[in-house]
Write a protein that holds these residues in place. Structure first.
Motif, PDB file in Angstrom:
ATOM      1  N   HIS A 501       0.873  -1.175   0.000  1.00  0.00           N
ATOM      2  CA  HIS A 501       0.000   0.000   0.000  1.00  0.00           C
ATOM      3  C   HIS A 501       0.904   1.217   0.000  1.00  0.00           C
ATOM      4  O   HIS A 501       1.792   1.316   0.839  1.00  0.00           O
ATOM      5  CB  HIS A 501      -0.867   0.044   1.259  1.00  0.00           C
ATOM      6  N   LEU A 502       0.692   2.099  -0.938  1.00  0.00           N
ATOM      7  CA  LEU A 502       1.548   3.285  -0.924  1.00  0.00           C
ATOM      8  C   LEU A 502       0.785   4.549  -1.249  1.00  0.00           C
ATOM      9  O   LEU A 502      -0.326   4.520  -1.779  1.00  0.00           O
ATOM     10  CB  LEU A 502       2.764   3.093  -1.838  1.00  0.00           C
ATOM     11  N   LEU A 503       1.437   5.659  -0.867  1.00  0.00           N
ATOM     12  CA  LEU A 503       0.878   6.978  -1.138  1.00  0.00           C
ATOM     13  C   LEU A 503       1.972   7.758  -1.861  1.00  0.00           C
ATOM     14  O   LEU A 503       3.150   7.633  -1.516  1.00  0.00           O
ATOM     15  CB  LEU A 503       0.517   7.645   0.192  1.00  0.00           C
ATOM     16  N   ILE A 504       1.588   8.528  -2.865  1.00  0.00           N
ATOM     17  CA  ILE A 504       2.601   9.347  -3.529  1.00  0.00           C
ATOM     18  C   ILE A 504       2.150  10.803  -3.542  1.00  0.00           C
ATOM     19  O   ILE A 504       0.957  11.104  -3.524  1.00  0.00           O
ATOM     20  CB  ILE A 504       2.916   8.865  -4.970  1.00  0.00           C
ATOM     21  N   GLU A 505       3.152  11.684  -3.532  1.00  0.00           N
ATOM     22  CA  GLU A 505       2.853  13.117  -3.660  1.00  0.00           C
ATOM     23  C   GLU A 505       3.981  13.763  -4.459  1.00  0.00           C
ATOM     24  O   GLU A 505       5.079  13.202  -4.542  1.00  0.00           O
ATOM     25  CB  GLU A 505       2.694  13.781  -2.286  1.00  0.00           C
ATOM     26  N   PRO A 506       3.736  14.939  -5.034  1.00  0.00           N
ATOM     27  CA  PRO A 506       4.801  15.603  -5.799  1.00  0.00           C
ATOM     28  C   PRO A 506       5.954  15.988  -4.873  1.00  0.00           C
ATOM     29  O   PRO A 506       5.710  16.407  -3.743  1.00  0.00           O
ATOM     30  CB  PRO A 506       4.137  16.868  -6.351  1.00  0.00           C
ATOM     31  N   PHE A 507       7.186  15.827  -5.356  1.00  0.00           N
ATOM     32  CA  PHE A 507       8.350  16.302  -4.619  1.00  0.00           C
ATOM     33  C   PHE A 507       8.633  17.730  -5.081  1.00  0.00           C
ATOM     34  O   PHE A 507       8.731  17.993  -6.279  1.00  0.00           O
ATOM     35  CB  PHE A 507       9.580  15.433  -4.900  1.00  0.00           C
ATOM     36  N   VAL A 508       8.731  18.634  -4.108  1.00  0.00           N
ATOM     37  CA  VAL A 508       9.090  20.015  -4.450  1.00  0.00           C
ATOM     38  C   VAL A 508      10.326  20.365  -3.651  1.00  0.00           C
ATOM     39  O   VAL A 508      10.354  20.175  -2.434  1.00  0.00           O
ATOM     40  CB  VAL A 508       7.939  20.990  -4.106  1.00  0.00           C
ATOM     41  N   GLN A 513       8.954  18.222   5.224  1.00  0.00           N
ATOM     42  CA  GLN A 513       8.467  16.843   5.290  1.00  0.00           C
ATOM     43  C   GLN A 513       7.054  16.853   5.870  1.00  0.00           C
ATOM     44  O   GLN A 513       6.713  17.680   6.705  1.00  0.00           O
ATOM     45  CB  GLN A 513       9.395  16.045   6.184  1.00  0.00           C
ATOM     46  N   ASN A 514       6.254  15.907   5.433  1.00  0.00           N
ATOM     47  CA  ASN A 514       4.842  15.935   5.728  1.00  0.00           C
ATOM     48  C   ASN A 514       4.433  14.541   6.199  1.00  0.00           C
ATOM     49  O   ASN A 514       4.971  13.557   5.711  1.00  0.00           O
ATOM     50  CB  ASN A 514       4.148  16.265   4.394  1.00  0.00           C
ATOM     51  N   ASN A 515       3.512  14.439   7.149  1.00  0.00           N
ATOM     52  CA  ASN A 515       3.002  13.091   7.413  1.00  0.00           C
ATOM     53  C   ASN A 515       1.476  13.052   7.502  1.00  0.00           C
ATOM     54  O   ASN A 515       0.897  12.034   7.834  1.00  0.00           O
ATOM     55  CB  ASN A 515       3.648  12.480   8.664  1.00  0.00           C
ATOM     56  N   ARG A 516       0.830  14.181   7.227  1.00  0.00           N
ATOM     57  CA  ARG A 516      -0.638  14.205   7.204  1.00  0.00           C
ATOM     58  C   ARG A 516      -1.092  14.465   5.787  1.00  0.00           C
ATOM     59  O   ARG A 516      -0.626  15.406   5.147  1.00  0.00           O
ATOM     60  CB  ARG A 516      -1.164  15.352   8.074  1.00  0.00           C
ATOM     61  N   MET A 524      -5.284  11.044   6.438  1.00  0.00           N
ATOM     62  CA  MET A 524      -4.353   9.940   6.711  1.00  0.00           C
ATOM     63  C   MET A 524      -3.157  10.484   7.460  1.00  0.00           C
ATOM     64  O   MET A 524      -2.618  11.517   7.098  1.00  0.00           O
ATOM     65  CB  MET A 524      -3.846   9.336   5.396  1.00  0.00           C
ATOM     66  N   VAL A 525      -2.760   9.791   8.510  1.00  0.00           N
ATOM     67  CA  VAL A 525      -1.553  10.200   9.228  1.00  0.00           C
ATOM     68  C   VAL A 525      -0.580   9.028   9.164  1.00  0.00           C
ATOM     69  O   VAL A 525      -0.928   7.903   9.528  1.00  0.00           O
ATOM     70  CB  VAL A 525      -1.871  10.555  10.694  1.00  0.00           C
ATOM     71  N   LEU A 526       0.620   9.288   8.656  1.00  0.00           N
ATOM     72  CA  LEU A 526       1.597   8.206   8.503  1.00  0.00           C
ATOM     73  C   LEU A 526       2.672   8.315   9.565  1.00  0.00           C
ATOM     74  O   LEU A 526       3.001   9.401  10.029  1.00  0.00           O
ATOM     75  CB  LEU A 526       2.221   8.253   7.107  1.00  0.00           C
ATOM     76  N   ASN A 527       3.234   7.175   9.876  1.00  0.00           N
ATOM     77  CA  ASN A 527       4.270   7.104  10.881  1.00  0.00           C
ATOM     78  C   ASN A 527       5.609   6.877  10.165  1.00  0.00           C
ATOM     79  O   ASN A 527       5.972   5.754   9.836  1.00  0.00           O
ATOM     80  CB  ASN A 527       3.908   5.925  11.802  1.00  0.00           C
ATOM     81  N   ILE A 528       6.316   7.992   9.919  1.00  0.00           N
ATOM     82  CA  ILE A 528       7.532   7.894   9.095  1.00  0.00           C
ATOM     83  C   ILE A 528       8.677   7.305   9.909  1.00  0.00           C
ATOM     84  O   ILE A 528       9.046   7.820  10.961  1.00  0.00           O
ATOM     85  CB  ILE A 528       7.909   9.275   8.534  1.00  0.00           C
ATOM     86  N   LYS A 529       9.251   6.191   9.426  1.00  0.00           N
ATOM     87  CA  LYS A 529      10.322   5.538  10.167  1.00  0.00           C
ATOM     88  C   LYS A 529      11.669   5.631   9.465  1.00  0.00           C
ATOM     89  O   LYS A 529      12.710   5.452  10.079  1.00  0.00           O
ATOM     90  CB  LYS A 529       9.956   4.076  10.405  1.00  0.00           C
ATOM     91  N   GLY A 530      11.619   5.872   8.209  1.00  0.00           N
ATOM     92  CA  GLY A 530      12.889   5.970   7.483  1.00  0.00           C
ATOM     93  C   GLY A 530      12.699   6.723   6.183  1.00  0.00           C
ATOM     94  O   GLY A 530      11.604   6.704   5.616  1.00  0.00           O
ATOM     95  N   LYS A 531      13.764   7.403   5.739  1.00  0.00           N
ATOM     96  CA  LYS A 531      13.662   8.173   4.497  1.00  0.00           C
ATOM     97  C   LYS A 531      14.922   7.956   3.675  1.00  0.00           C
ATOM     98  O   LYS A 531      16.032   7.987   4.210  1.00  0.00           O
ATOM     99  CB  LYS A 531      13.528   9.658   4.854  1.00  0.00           C
ATOM    100  N   GLU A 532      14.754   7.699   2.394  1.00  0.00           N
ATOM    101  CA  GLU A 532      15.905   7.604   1.485  1.00  0.00           C
ATOM    102  C   GLU A 532      15.665   8.588   0.358  1.00  0.00           C
ATOM    103  O   GLU A 532      14.535   8.730  -0.105  1.00  0.00           O
ATOM    104  CB  GLU A 532      16.022   6.180   0.914  1.00  0.00           C
TER     105      GLU A 532
END
Ligand SMILES: Nc1nc2c(ncn2[C@@H]2O[C@H](COP(=O)(O)OP(=O)(O)OP(=O)(O)O)[C@@H](O)[C@H]2O)c(=O)[nH]1
Ligand SMILES: [Mg+2]
Length: 717
Positions: A501-508, A513-516, A524-532
């Motif tokens: 399951h994934l969500l995508i948004e435009p990168f600007v 950084q956003n999690n809502r 939707m509120v996501l629990n960000i655990k890692g970023k690459e």
């Protein structure tokens, strides 16, 4: 040939509009210096400078040819350049090794497009310039009009040193107001007689002398004071004033010429030797802003400004001795590669004619052969010193085409031939664009590329086709979207299972950084655990966030999920172009205790990404170029309306000496053969540069067309 000391060397670029007579003048200078004992002609295809088959066929110069002549105990190195802007690369590299320009102006036409364009180059490179008004023997020669046009384009800097007595058919004399003499030519081989200025020309001569004194006086305060006090300058003072003003670029002396009849050529050469700067006058500024003196007592440093492949000889390297002295057999080092090179032979070059010499001093120009590794723009230094010089900066390409061999079996041969060309002519670039599946050839104009095509056809015997290149579109998204995908294969043998399951948004760039998120009205509120974060090879970014909670997907499958997304970004869902500038958040999924493996997750993420992409307001982006056009004011209307048809956005306009400078953003897709159109709209008087600026979204009508074309293509496949 004797060894010339730095003070006895002058390096010159011969430039001017097409057919102004540069090659003919070069021939006469060689003759006057006794480098040749008979003069060839362009018509008879016998000049030293235009010595290639293609130049002789077109009866025009295509390559810049290094030449030298010996005169008044000096060595004059000069480069005969082509009059067409398509071949400007050779002129640009000549500026790098020469310190003075001689601009020929055809007395039948006055200032032409080439005079204006090349005059701008000389000014950009801050090279002092002499004008030679040539073809004064031609029936339609018009001295007054030519001088008027020079004054219009170059203003007050135009300083007449001479005037012709009888321009037109029968031209044989001119008055020189620096020497205050009349020179009459009694044959077509430069034999001249000196006379006092005849009484009926005296007023004209005195008037001209007074204006020359005035401009000479302006070069230095002391001279100006003397001129005001006494009302005149001596000849020595005038020469000093001219020398100073010329070097500062505030005056351009004008000479009378008939290159064809050898009239005025010797006098021009005398002036160059007396007034043009010796190579030591210019300090070479190094990339770290320190300087290198052109001094024979310094360490040996050579700069390679041109290479050419020649039959029987292999690669010929043309160089200038920037410092020190070069001796036959000397061992040098290329500081960029550490490679050692031995200078097996040194030649003074006049076209194909080479004279072997045993040494060359700082400031001299020559060539050598059999160097193993040295390329254009590199240096060779005496062991122990490491000078790397500023490279020659060649103009950006203005013409872009796709090329292929008509017979597939010739493809490899074509690749080899093109690589050799681009090594010799840095204004030609060749690249296989993997993304477009086309070989893209870039050059300075259609004529430039057509000459290359002639070589491929006639020398290499390869039939080629030139055609419109594809455009490197990009795909991106404009809003948030979610998708999930289950990949499942459980019939027979080992099973496969993966759900993402994934969500995508435009990168600007720079956006926090956003999690809502709000997707289809749902919070939707996501629990960000890692970023690459990845910069894509084709530009733009991908940010990949791991937001898996409760171990719904094992960490070991995350690389496979990323891989699936990356693969899809290589082949965007809209048109198969690269995708860019996207943030992906993987926030949920499912595993199967036995059947889950990497391939399953890769396929699941690939498909989820594709679906999300389609729902995220996908857009096609196209490369947009920043275009700067210099156009004569009277052609402005035509050029503007043509630009409007090319979806251009005009960003600025300014005026400069009868020219308008237009700045615009134009999509690359609309620039195919622009150089040809611009040339025909302005009779070749406009010039332009183009440089990649950015990717921008295409308008919706263009997007529709591209989507349709891609679907058609897919169907055919
Ligand atoms: N009457 C006359 N014709 C000349 C003179 N100089 C050159 N020409 C002729 O003008 C034509 C062009 O001469 P080139 O020497 O090829 O001119 P160019 O400036 O080298 O030309 P490109 O290399 O094409 O830029 C030839 O037909 C020459 O014979 C001159 O002083 N008088
Ligand atoms: Mg020529």
């Amino acid at each position: 040939m004797k060894t010339y000391q730095t003070s006895h060397i002058r390096n010159i670029v011969l430039m001017g509009s097409s057919k102004s007579g540069k090659t003919t003048l070069a021939e006469t200078m060689l003759y006057e210096g006794k480098v040749i004992d008979r003069r060839g002609t362009v018509e008879a295809k016998t000049t030293v400078s235009d010595n290639t088959e293609v130049e002789q066929m077109y009866q025009r110069s295509i390559y810049s040819t290094p030449l030298y002549t010996e005169f008044m105990d000096h060595k004059l190195n000069f480069v005969d350049t082509p009059g067409s802007d398509d071949f400007v690369g050779g002129m640009i590299s000549a500026f790098r090794v020469a310190s003075t320009c001689v601009m020929l102006v055809n007395a039948q036409h006055g200032v032409e497009v080439g005079t204006e364009i090349f005059g701008r180059h000389a000014a950009d490179y801050k090279r002092p310039m002499i004008f030679g008004v040539n073809q004064l023997d031609a029936e339609k020669a018009n001295w007054e009009n030519t001088i008027d046009s020079l004054r219009q384009s170059f203003g007050k800097r135009v300083a007449l040193v001479q005037f012709p007595v009888n321009p037109g058919v029968g031209f044989d004399s001119f008055v020189d107001v620096l020497m205050m003499k009349m020179y009459k030519f009694v044959d077509e081989n430069g034999t001249r007689e000196e006379y006092d200025i005849p009484a009926e020309l005296m007023d004209q001569a005195l008037e001209l002398q007074a204006s020359l004194m005035e401009v000479a006086a302006e070069s230095e305060e002391a001279l100006m004071e003397k001129y005001f006090d006494v009302g005149e300058l001596t000849r020595e003072e005038m020469i000093r004033g001219l020398y100073l003003g010329f070097q500062q670029g505030i005056l351009n002396p004008v000479f009378c010429l008939s290159a064809k009849k050898d009239i005025g050529v010797k006098r021009l050469m005398e002036f160059i030797i007396n007034v043009a700067p010796a190579p030591s006058a210019r300090l070479e500024v190094l990339p770290d802003e320190s300087t290198l003196e052109c001094n024979a007592d310094g360490p040996t440093v050579l700069f390679v400004y041109k290479t050419a492949l020649e039959q029987h000889l292999g690669e010929v390297s043309y160089f200038k001795v920037m410092s020190g002295k070069l001796t036959e057999g000397q061992d040098l080092v290329n500081p960029e590669t550490g490679a050692k090179e031995r200078i097996s032979a040194i030649y003074a070059v006049a076209g194909k004619k080479r004279e072997k010499v045993s040494e060359m001093m700082a400031g001299d120009i020559g060539c050598t052969v059999k160097l193993k590794t040295v390329k254009t723009n590199q240096t060779l230094c005496a062991p122990g010193v490491e000078y790397v010089l500023q490279p020659i900066v060649f103009p950006q390409a203005k013409f872009r085409t796709a090329i292929k061999a008509v017979n597939e079996k010739d493809e490899e041969k074509l690749g080899d031939a093109l690589n050799k060309y681009s090594a010799e002519d840095p204004t030609i670039t060749v690249q296989y664009a993997k993304e477009l599946k086309q070989t893209i050839l870039c050059g300075q104009g259609e004529h430039h590329i057509n000459i290359l095509k002639w070589h491929l056809n006639n020398v290499h015997k390869i039939d080629v086709e030139l055609y419109a290149p594809r455009i490197s579109y990009r795909e991106t998204i404009t809003k948030v979207a979610c998708a999930d995908y289950r990949h499942k294969k459980q019939s027979g043998g080992a099973g496969q299972f993966g759900e993402v399951h994934l969500l995508i948004e435009p990168f600007v760039e720079g956006a926090p950084q956003n999690n809502r998120f709000k997707v289809d009205g749902k919070e939707m509120v996501l629990n960000i655990k890692g970023k690459e974060e990845y910069t894509m090879d084709w530009g733009g970014k991908l940010e990949f966030y791991n937001c898996i909670v409760g171990g719904s997907i094992d960490a070991r499958f995350m690389p496979a999920i990323l891989k699936g997304i990356m693969e899809k970004m290589e082949e965007g869902p809209l048109t198969g172009s690269y995708a860019r500038d996207i943030r992906v958040y993987v926030y949920d999924g499912k595993m199967h205790p036995v059947d889950s493996n990497e391939i399953s997750f890769k396929l699941a993420s690939r498909n989820a990404f594709k679906e999300a992409f389609r729902n995220a307001g996908p857009k096609i982006m196209e490369p947009v170029y920043s275009v700067e056009i210099m156009v004569p004011s009277d052609n402005m209307g035509d050029v503007m309306s043509d630009l409007q048809n090319r979806r251009a956005m005009i960003e600025g306009m300014s005026s400069q000496k009868g020219f308008e400078i237009l700045k615009a953003r134009v999509p690359l897709a609309e620039l195919y053969k622009y150089s040809t159109t611009l040339s025909s709209l302005t009779s070749g008087r406009a010039t332009f540069t183009m440089e990649f600026l950015e990717y921008a979204q295409v308008p919706s009508d263009v997007q529709e067309k591209l989507l349709k074309a891609y679907q058609e293509e897919e169907k055919e496949d």
